[in-house]
Write a protein that holds these residues in place. Sequence first.
Motif, PDB file in Angstrom:
ATOM      1  N   PRO A  22     159.514 139.982   1.251  1.00  0.00           N
ATOM      2  CA  PRO A  22     158.375 139.672   2.119  1.00  0.00           C
ATOM      3  C   PRO A  22     157.235 139.017   1.361  1.00  0.00           C
ATOM      4  O   PRO A  22     156.843 139.469   0.277  1.00  0.00           O
ATOM      5  CB  PRO A  22     157.973 141.047   2.673  1.00  0.00           C
ATOM      6  CG  PRO A  22     159.245 141.833   2.648  1.00  0.00           C
ATOM      7  CD  PRO A  22     159.988 141.373   1.429  1.00  0.00           C
ATOM      8  N   GLY A  23     156.721 137.906   1.916  1.00  0.00           N
ATOM      9  CA  GLY A  23     155.633 137.175   1.295  1.00  0.00           C
ATOM     10  C   GLY A  23     156.073 136.038   0.403  1.00  0.00           C
ATOM     11  O   GLY A  23     155.251 135.192   0.035  1.00  0.00           O
ATOM     12  N   HIS A  24     157.354 135.972   0.055  1.00  0.00           N
ATOM     13  CA  HIS A  24     157.853 134.910  -0.812  1.00  0.00           C
ATOM     14  C   HIS A  24     158.257 133.687   0.016  1.00  0.00           C
ATOM     15  O   HIS A  24     158.642 133.800   1.177  1.00  0.00           O
ATOM     16  CB  HIS A  24     159.029 135.397  -1.639  1.00  0.00           C
ATOM     17  CG  HIS A  24     158.640 136.377  -2.703  1.00  0.00           C
ATOM     18  ND1 HIS A  24     159.457 136.738  -3.738  1.00  0.00           N
ATOM     19  CD2 HIS A  24     157.483 137.076  -2.893  1.00  0.00           C
ATOM     20  CE1 HIS A  24     158.852 137.608  -4.522  1.00  0.00           C
ATOM     21  NE2 HIS A  24     157.656 137.839  -4.024  1.00  0.00           N
ATOM     22  N   THR A  25     158.186 132.516  -0.624  1.00  0.00           N
ATOM     23  CA  THR A  25     158.415 131.246   0.060  1.00  0.00           C
ATOM     24  C   THR A  25     159.481 130.442  -0.668  1.00  0.00           C
ATOM     25  O   THR A  25     159.573 130.469  -1.904  1.00  0.00           O
ATOM     26  CB  THR A  25     157.105 130.430   0.132  1.00  0.00           C
ATOM     27  OG1 THR A  25     156.170 131.140   0.948  1.00  0.00           O
ATOM     28  CG2 THR A  25     157.342 129.057   0.740  1.00  0.00           C
ATOM     29  N   LEU A  26     160.287 129.717   0.105  1.00  0.00           N
ATOM     30  CA  LEU A  26     161.291 128.809  -0.444  1.00  0.00           C
ATOM     31  C   LEU A  26     161.095 127.437   0.185  1.00  0.00           C
ATOM     32  O   LEU A  26     161.107 127.298   1.405  1.00  0.00           O
ATOM     33  CB  LEU A  26     162.702 129.314  -0.142  1.00  0.00           C
ATOM     34  CG  LEU A  26     163.835 128.387  -0.596  1.00  0.00           C
ATOM     35  CD1 LEU A  26     164.023 128.494  -2.116  1.00  0.00           C
ATOM     36  CD2 LEU A  26     165.139 128.710   0.127  1.00  0.00           C
ATOM     37  N   ARG A  27     160.917 126.413  -0.652  1.00  0.00           N
ATOM     38  CA  ARG A  27     160.814 125.037  -0.159  1.00  0.00           C
ATOM     39  C   ARG A  27     162.195 124.390  -0.179  1.00  0.00           C
ATOM     40  O   ARG A  27     163.028 124.701  -1.034  1.00  0.00           O
ATOM     41  CB  ARG A  27     159.834 124.237  -1.014  1.00  0.00           C
ATOM     42  CG  ARG A  27     158.401 124.698  -0.846  1.00  0.00           C
ATOM     43  CD  ARG A  27     157.397 123.658  -1.303  1.00  0.00           C
ATOM     44  NE  ARG A  27     156.047 124.034  -0.923  1.00  0.00           N
ATOM     45  CZ  ARG A  27     154.992 123.242  -1.030  1.00  0.00           C
ATOM     46  NH1 ARG A  27     155.130 122.018  -1.517  1.00  0.00           N
ATOM     47  NH2 ARG A  27     153.785 123.660  -0.644  1.00  0.00           N
ATOM     48  N   PHE A  28     162.413 123.470   0.757  1.00  0.00           N
ATOM     49  CA  PHE A  28     163.702 122.795   0.827  1.00  0.00           C
ATOM     50  C   PHE A  28     163.493 121.311   1.113  1.00  0.00           C
ATOM     51  O   PHE A  28     162.475 120.905   1.680  1.00  0.00           O
ATOM     52  CB  PHE A  28     164.597 123.429   1.900  1.00  0.00           C
ATOM     53  CG  PHE A  28     164.005 123.452   3.281  1.00  0.00           C
ATOM     54  CD1 PHE A  28     164.160 122.378   4.146  1.00  0.00           C
ATOM     55  CD2 PHE A  28     163.302 124.562   3.730  1.00  0.00           C
ATOM     56  CE1 PHE A  28     163.621 122.407   5.422  1.00  0.00           C
ATOM     57  CE2 PHE A  28     162.758 124.598   5.002  1.00  0.00           C
ATOM     58  CZ  PHE A  28     162.920 123.515   5.852  1.00  0.00           C
ATOM     59  N   GLY A  29     164.458 120.516   0.706  1.00  0.00           N
ATOM     60  CA  GLY A  29     164.399 119.074   0.900  1.00  0.00           C
ATOM     61  C   GLY A  29     165.423 118.385   0.019  1.00  0.00           C
ATOM     62  O   GLY A  29     166.170 119.028  -0.725  1.00  0.00           O
ATOM     63  N   ARG A  30     165.445 117.049   0.101  1.00  0.00           N
ATOM     64  CA  ARG A  30     166.421 116.309  -0.693  1.00  0.00           C
ATOM     65  C   ARG A  30     166.112 116.358  -2.179  1.00  0.00           C
ATOM     66  O   ARG A  30     166.995 116.242  -3.019  1.00  0.00           O
ATOM     67  CB  ARG A  30     166.492 114.855  -0.197  1.00  0.00           C
ATOM     68  CG  ARG A  30     167.808 114.166  -0.529  1.00  0.00           C
ATOM     69  CD  ARG A  30     168.009 112.861   0.196  1.00  0.00           C
ATOM     70  NE  ARG A  30     167.109 111.816  -0.269  1.00  0.00           N
ATOM     71  CZ  ARG A  30     166.074 111.330   0.413  1.00  0.00           C
ATOM     72  NH1 ARG A  30     165.816 111.814   1.613  1.00  0.00           N
ATOM     73  NH2 ARG A  30     165.297 110.377  -0.069  1.00  0.00           N
ATOM     74  N   THR A  31     164.845 116.547  -2.509  1.00  0.00           N
ATOM     75  CA  THR A  31     164.449 116.645  -3.924  1.00  0.00           C
ATOM     76  C   THR A  31     163.638 117.924  -4.124  1.00  0.00           C
ATOM     77  O   THR A  31     162.516 117.888  -4.609  1.00  0.00           O
ATOM     78  CB  THR A  31     163.633 115.418  -4.365  1.00  0.00           C
ATOM     79  OG1 THR A  31     162.484 115.293  -3.500  1.00  0.00           O
ATOM     80  CG2 THR A  31     164.461 114.156  -4.268  1.00  0.00           C
ATOM     81  N   ALA A  32     164.204 119.036  -3.700  1.00  0.00           N
ATOM     82  CA  ALA A  32     163.506 120.316  -3.835  1.00  0.00           C
ATOM     83  C   ALA A  32     163.337 120.668  -5.301  1.00  0.00           C
ATOM     84  O   ALA A  32     164.133 120.243  -6.146  1.00  0.00           O
ATOM     85  CB  ALA A  32     164.293 121.414  -3.119  1.00  0.00           C
ATOM     86  N   PRO A  33     162.297 121.431  -5.634  1.00  0.00           N
ATOM     87  CA  PRO A  33     162.075 121.818  -7.034  1.00  0.00           C
ATOM     88  C   PRO A  33     163.286 122.525  -7.625  1.00  0.00           C
ATOM     89  O   PRO A  33     163.850 123.428  -7.016  1.00  0.00           O
ATOM     90  CB  PRO A  33     160.869 122.765  -6.950  1.00  0.00           C
ATOM     91  CG  PRO A  33     160.191 122.405  -5.674  1.00  0.00           C
ATOM     92  CD  PRO A  33     161.275 121.971  -4.738  1.00  0.00           C
ATOM     93  N   THR A  34     163.716 122.109  -8.790  1.00  0.00           N
ATOM     94  CA  THR A  34     164.883 122.686  -9.445  1.00  0.00           C
ATOM     95  C   THR A  34     164.628 124.155  -9.781  1.00  0.00           C
ATOM     96  O   THR A  34     163.610 124.502 -10.376  1.00  0.00           O
ATOM     97  CB  THR A  34     165.223 121.922 -10.723  1.00  0.00           C
ATOM     98  OG1 THR A  34     165.431 120.544 -10.402  1.00  0.00           O
ATOM     99  CG2 THR A  34     166.473 122.488 -11.379  1.00  0.00           C
ATOM    100  N   GLY A  35     165.558 124.997  -9.388  1.00  0.00           N
ATOM    101  CA  GLY A  35     165.464 126.415  -9.729  1.00  0.00           C
ATOM    102  C   GLY A  35     164.603 127.226  -8.791  1.00  0.00           C
ATOM    103  O   GLY A  35     164.704 128.447  -8.773  1.00  0.00           O
TER     104      GLY A  35
END
Length: 307
Positions: A22-35
């Motif tokens: 809870p409270g954590h975020t995940l970004r997504f996309g074609r060039t998402a941050p590695t790791g």
Amino acid sequence: MFSVIIVPDGCRGLEAQHRLEPGHTLRFGRTAPTGSGLALSHPAVACAAGEITATGAFWILTNFSSDQTYLVENPEGAGEHIRVAPGRADAPVPFEFARVRLCAGESGAGCGFDVLAPRHDYLASADSLVGGTRSRARRAAALLPDGTHGDGTHGEGNRREDRTGEPTEDGAAEPTEDRTQGWRFDPFPRPYPLDRTCHYFLVLAALCEASLRGDAAAPVPDVVELTERLRPVWPDASPAAVAWNIDYLRLKLRLRAPDAAESVREALVRFALRFDLVQEADLPVLDGELAHAGAGWESGARAAGAY
């Protein structure tokens, strides 16, 4: 416990999943941050497509795109879905199982992912807790919003002589007004919340069926036997889908890896019967009756889609 699990297309193991507290975020996309992000290979996905934020019992989706509408489908909901418009921030998603589609008209690998939210909670009703409705109704009557007791009085010094429910002059009792209708539920979540309209509950009921019908010595059915038992009520059932739901139940119920002599299926049966997660009154779900007849559980039939 992790409240949200993101499963990319082609995921082969736990190491490829993204688990958020809870409270954590995940970004997504074609060039998402590695790791620290989810990279999607489909050319129609924006470089920075959006992000998912976990909460305790649901998750929120933000759409970074300026021209793409994202579709979030509930595979268990027979077409139930929500649309997240371009630029929409913090759209809440209430589904326990979800398929996020990022590209309109595209269905190939890499243009979406699955999201699991195993921490959905359900309130326990007074009928399903120790003491039952009657004792809890008495306590609730002492807490009515207007300060009165359930019989309409305002304390011992102001007792009414013609209280409702007592015999009148002609000997007949007047009907008692139920003033505790709004106090039927205790605001406490169930320790092991299960949605009885989902496929995983069908699988759990089929696992426990023999024991609940009185044959405690019967072997626990294997995946193939479960698939055949569930096919009348779940036409799209397959051994892979049944095995997935067994693994999800282990995750949702927070079971440890079973001993070498005990399979996951046997561990689930032992755990479910020990804590009354499945009862004999639940077995009609195996005949297509998704509405639970017992008191205290959510009801309502919902057409089941394959997952």
